[in-house]
Design a protein around this motif. Structure first.
Motif, PDB file in Angstrom:
ATOM      1  N   LEU A  68      -3.531   2.309   1.511  1.00 56.86           N
ATOM      2  CA  LEU A  68      -2.625   3.449   1.409  1.00 56.86           C
ATOM      3  C   LEU A  68      -1.976   3.546   0.031  1.00 56.86           C
ATOM      4  N   ALA A  69      -1.452   2.441  -0.474  1.00 56.05           N
ATOM      5  CA  ALA A  69      -0.794   2.486  -1.784  1.00 56.05           C
ATOM      6  C   ALA A  69      -1.774   2.870  -2.879  1.00 56.05           C
ATOM      7  N   ALA A  70      -2.995   2.336  -2.824  1.00 54.06           N
ATOM      8  CA  ALA A  70      -3.994   2.663  -3.843  1.00 54.06           C
ATOM      9  C   ALA A  70      -4.352   4.144  -3.805  1.00 54.06           C
ATOM     10  N   ILE A  71      -4.419   4.701  -2.597  1.00 52.46           N
ATOM     11  CA  ILE A  71      -4.728   6.130  -2.462  1.00 52.46           C
ATOM     12  C   ILE A  71      -3.621   6.968  -3.102  1.00 52.46           C
ATOM     13  N   LEU A  72      -2.371   6.597  -2.868  1.00 44.65           N
ATOM     14  CA  LEU A  72      -1.256   7.334  -3.471  1.00 44.65           C
ATOM     15  C   LEU A  72      -1.324   7.284  -4.994  1.00 44.65           C
ATOM     16  N   LEU A  73      -1.550   6.088  -5.538  1.00 40.78           N
ATOM     17  CA  LEU A  73      -1.610   5.943  -6.988  1.00 40.78           C
ATOM     18  C   LEU A  73      -2.784   6.727  -7.563  1.00 40.78           C
ATOM     19  N   TRP A  74      -3.907   6.716  -6.874  1.00 44.74           N
ATOM     20  CA  TRP A  74      -5.095   7.440  -7.333  1.00 44.74           C
ATOM     21  C   TRP A  74      -4.869   8.952  -7.303  1.00 44.74           C
ATOM     22  N   LEU A  75      -4.279   9.444  -6.202  1.00 44.69           N
ATOM     23  CA  LEU A  75      -4.031  10.885  -6.102  1.00 44.69           C
ATOM     24  C   LEU A  75      -3.075  11.359  -7.197  1.00 44.69           C
ATOM     25  N   GLU A  76      -2.076  10.539  -7.510  1.00 47.29           N
ATOM     26  CA  GLU A  76      -1.123  10.927  -8.558  1.00 47.29           C
ATOM     27  C   GLU A  76      -1.821  11.076  -9.898  1.00 47.29           C
ATOM     28  N   ARG A  77      -2.823  10.244 -10.156  1.00 47.13           N
ATOM     29  CA  ARG A  77      -3.566  10.341 -11.418  1.00 47.13           C
ATOM     30  C   ARG A  77      -4.492  11.553 -11.428  1.00 47.13           C
ATOM     31  N   GLN A  78      -4.977  11.944 -10.247  1.00 39.90           N
ATOM     32  CA  GLN A  78      -5.948  13.031 -10.165  1.00 39.90           C
ATOM     33  C   GLN A  78      -5.305  14.415 -10.184  1.00 39.90           C
ATOM     34  N   HIS A  79      -4.088  14.533  -9.648  1.00 43.78           N
ATOM     35  CA  HIS A  79      -3.501  15.856  -9.418  1.00 43.78           C
ATOM     36  C   HIS A  79      -2.031  15.889  -9.844  1.00 43.78           C
ATOM     37  N   ILE A  90       7.871  13.004  -8.784  1.00 46.46           N
ATOM     38  CA  ILE A  90       8.070  11.603  -9.160  1.00 46.46           C
ATOM     39  C   ILE A  90       8.820  11.594 -10.480  1.00 46.46           C
ATOM     40  N   GLN A  91      10.117  11.407 -10.399  1.00 48.66           N
ATOM     41  CA  GLN A  91      10.944  11.407 -11.613  1.00 48.66           C
ATOM     42  C   GLN A  91      10.753  10.121 -12.400  1.00 48.66           C
ATOM     43  N   ASP A  92      10.587   8.999 -11.695  1.00 50.67           N
ATOM     44  CA  ASP A  92      10.475   7.690 -12.325  1.00 50.67           C
ATOM     45  C   ASP A  92       9.111   7.110 -11.951  1.00 50.67           C
ATOM     46  N   LEU A  93       8.156   7.179 -12.880  1.00 49.69           N
ATOM     47  CA  LEU A  93       6.796   6.732 -12.592  1.00 49.69           C
ATOM     48  C   LEU A  93       6.750   5.224 -12.347  1.00 49.69           C
ATOM     49  N   ALA A  94       7.539   4.466 -13.076  1.00 58.07           N
ATOM     50  CA  ALA A  94       7.559   3.018 -12.853  1.00 58.07           C
ATOM     51  C   ALA A  94       8.040   2.695 -11.442  1.00 58.07           C
ATOM     52  N   ALA A  95       9.049   3.421 -10.966  1.00 60.20           N
ATOM     53  CA  ALA A  95       9.534   3.220  -9.599  1.00 60.20           C
ATOM     54  C   ALA A  95       8.460   3.576  -8.583  1.00 60.20           C
ATOM     55  N   PHE A  96       7.696   4.628  -8.871  1.00 61.07           N
ATOM     56  CA  PHE A  96       6.611   5.019  -7.972  1.00 61.07           C
ATOM     57  C   PHE A  96       5.592   3.899  -7.832  1.00 61.07           C
ATOM     58  N   HIS A  97       5.205   3.288  -8.929  1.00 60.91           N
ATOM     59  CA  HIS A  97       4.253   2.176  -8.873  1.00 60.91           C
ATOM     60  C   HIS A  97       4.881   0.986  -8.143  1.00 60.91           C
ATOM     61  N   ARG A  98       6.123   0.701  -8.483  1.00 62.79           N
ATOM     62  CA  ARG A  98       6.792  -0.451  -7.873  1.00 62.79           C
ATOM     63  C   ARG A  98       6.894  -0.306  -6.362  1.00 62.79           C
ATOM     64  N   TRP A  99       7.421   0.819  -5.909  1.00 66.01           N
ATOM     65  CA  TRP A  99       7.698   0.962  -4.481  1.00 66.01           C
ATOM     66  C   TRP A  99       6.434   1.200  -3.672  1.00 66.01           C
ATOM     67  N   SER A 100       5.415   1.815  -4.261  1.00 69.90           N
ATOM     68  CA  SER A 100       4.145   1.962  -3.541  1.00 69.90           C
ATOM     69  C   SER A 100       3.596   0.593  -3.151  1.00 69.90           C
ATOM     70  N   VAL A 101       3.609  -0.328  -4.114  1.00 64.44           N
ATOM     71  CA  VAL A 101       3.084  -1.667  -3.845  1.00 64.44           C
ATOM     72  C   VAL A 101       4.041  -2.460  -2.965  1.00 64.44           C
ATOM     73  N   PHE A 102       5.338  -2.355  -3.217  1.00 64.60           N
ATOM     74  CA  PHE A 102       6.321  -3.082  -2.411  1.00 64.60           C
ATOM     75  C   PHE A 102       6.211  -2.698  -0.937  1.00 64.60           C
ATOM     76  N   LEU A 103       6.120  -1.416  -0.655  1.00 66.99           N
ATOM     77  CA  LEU A 103       6.027  -0.950   0.727  1.00 66.99           C
ATOM     78  C   LEU A 103       4.753  -1.451   1.387  1.00 66.99           C
TER      79      LEU A 103
END
Length: 233
Positions: A68-79, A90-103
């Motif tokens: 799931l987290a990989a899909i989110l990160l991939w979609l953000e790069r694609q669209h 996504i105001q804070d891209l670093a937070a997006f990467h951090r919390w996607s993996v943390f969750l």
């Protein structure tokens, strides 16, 4: 734009990807499995995902994504609409990467330990009810500790309406809301509860939430009735 294909089962983690595709305005078709959450997927699904888990997303170019987290990160790069669209932000891209993996690592995996404790034990422990319950209890406690980290982060935001990635609704907020709804409401996590309520009642998310979760969760997070949508063709 060519259509995505999402493999999921009602009430499972693919809800997050479904909601992101909807809010980002990306065309997709659903492949719903006739299988209940917290039960093993059929052996035949190994042809789609050798790990036998959902969600699985097939991209327009034939790329097959799992996790799931990989899909989110991939979609953000694609669209751009996934992170800077009219609905998702996504105001804070670093937070997006951090919390996607943390969750994914600290809460989603813990939820799997609660649902499938025998996976994490060898025989004969896997058939011992007391041991299984001990694994479930430990997983719940670890999940709760992780939610307290989210709670502190949300409490530190300048505005109580902000989510995990700053101002606006991010894919991580949808991910966290689903996991918190599964965790069951706790009085020491009011910001997590508020975030879940806001996500569930988003006009575009509410029908998806009801279709996925109203049949299996004790709390009905959506305040207002909404028409349950038909499945995407």
């Amino acid at each position: 734009m060519t259509t995505y294909t999402l493999y999921n089962r009602l009430g499972s983690g693919g809800f997050v990807i479904e909601a992101v595709l909807e809010l980002a305005g990306l065309p997709y078709r659903m492949r719903l499995l006739d299988s209940a959450p917290s039960t093993p997927l059929p052996n035949s699904f190994v042809a789609v995902n050798p790990w036998r888990q959902v969600p699985v997303l097939d991209g327009p170019d034939g790329t097959r994504m799992t996790e799931l987290a990989a899909i989110l990160l991939w979609l953000e790069r694609q669209h751009p609409s996934v992170g800077n669209g009219p609905t998702l932000h996504i105001q804070d891209l670093a937070a997006f990467h951090r919390w996607s993996v943390f969750l994914a690592v600290n809460i989603y995996e813990g939820t799997l330990r609660r649902s499938y404790p025998a996976r994490y034990l060898s025989e004969p422990c896997a058939s011992n009810a007391e041991t299984l319950n001990s694994v479930r209890d430990a997983a719940f406690a670890r999940n709760h500790a992780a939610f307290l980290v989210l709670e502190q982060h949300l409490a530190a935001q300048n505005d109580p309406s902000h989510g995990l990635c700053g101002e606006g609704l991010s894919p991580c907020d949808i991910f966290a809301a689903m996991l918190y709804a599964w965790h069951n409401e706790r009085p020491d996590l009011p910001r997590c509860a508020d975030l879940t309520h806001r996500v569930a009642n988003h006009p575009q998310i509410a029908p998806l939430w009801q279709r996925n979760f109203d049949h299996r969760l004790a709390r009905k997070w959506v305040d207002r009735p909404s028409m349950v949508p038909t499945q995407p063709a």
